[in-house]
Scaffold this active site. Sequence first.
Site, short mmCIF file in Angstrom:
data_model
loop_
_atom_site.label_atom_id
_atom_site.label_comp_id
_atom_site.label_asym_id
_atom_site.label_seq_id
_atom_site.Cartn_x
_atom_site.Cartn_y
_atom_site.Cartn_z
N ASP A 70 -12.37 -5.40 -2.63
CA ASP A 70 -13.46 -6.47 -2.78
C ASP A 70 -14.71 -5.84 -2.40
O ASP A 70 -14.81 -4.86 -1.87
CB ASP A 70 -12.95 -7.67 -2.04
N GLU A 117 0.79 -1.09 0.15
CA GLU A 117 0.05 0.00 -0.09
C GLU A 117 0.95 1.31 0.11
O GLU A 117 0.22 2.47 -0.32
CB GLU A 117 -1.08 -0.08 1.23
#
Length: 231
Positions: A198, A12
Amino acid sequence: MKIGIIGAMEQEVAILKDKIEGLSTVTKAGCTFYTGTLNGADVVLLQSGIGKVAAAVGTTLLIAEHNVDVVLNTGSAGGFDSSLNLGDVVISTEVRHHDADVTAFGYEMGQMAQQPAAFIADEKLITTAEQALTEMSDKHAVRGLICTGDVFVCTPERQEFIRTHFPSVIAVEMEASAIAQTCHQFNTPFVVVRAISDVADKESPMSFDEFLPLAAQSSSEMVLNMVTLLK
């Protein structure tokens, strides 16, 4: 202005780290701090580690020792808003814990004792995030409530619990409320800007691990655009 940027995992923060000029690295208390300039702005990029305790420790050091003026939380999140798809962006207006329960003492679900029920993101940073999004015409964004817990939400039961108690939730993840609470206690402006990896109740041909690099690309692009606007 010195800008603090927080991501939990190496994936990230890697894109942003590679773009920092004059990079210096410090590790403390399990957290790694990358300092330098990013698109001409003074930044401290923190890889905090996963979960609320790691995020709170890192945010405390970021504010108290590195003296940042604002905090941007980047990374991935699970989408709860039905309009979201993989790679879309969520921008926090407020952040809450979804795994805290002291309702026996009269607090709201998710509210920690002696703390507000919700931690409100800085309006100017929200506006900056929305301006940054205009450079990403292929991305859809939703602003609203982001909920946090030390839980990877992957069961229908947990999804239903969160929807029941936090019906306006747009996304969930594992660090933002700890970052937000720490910023609240230090009176430091913050905003959470994450990309969807997701989506609850939607089938995907890709797993979380497979989509994480793409989510990191989207969230990093947002942060880069924001840093340029804030400098």
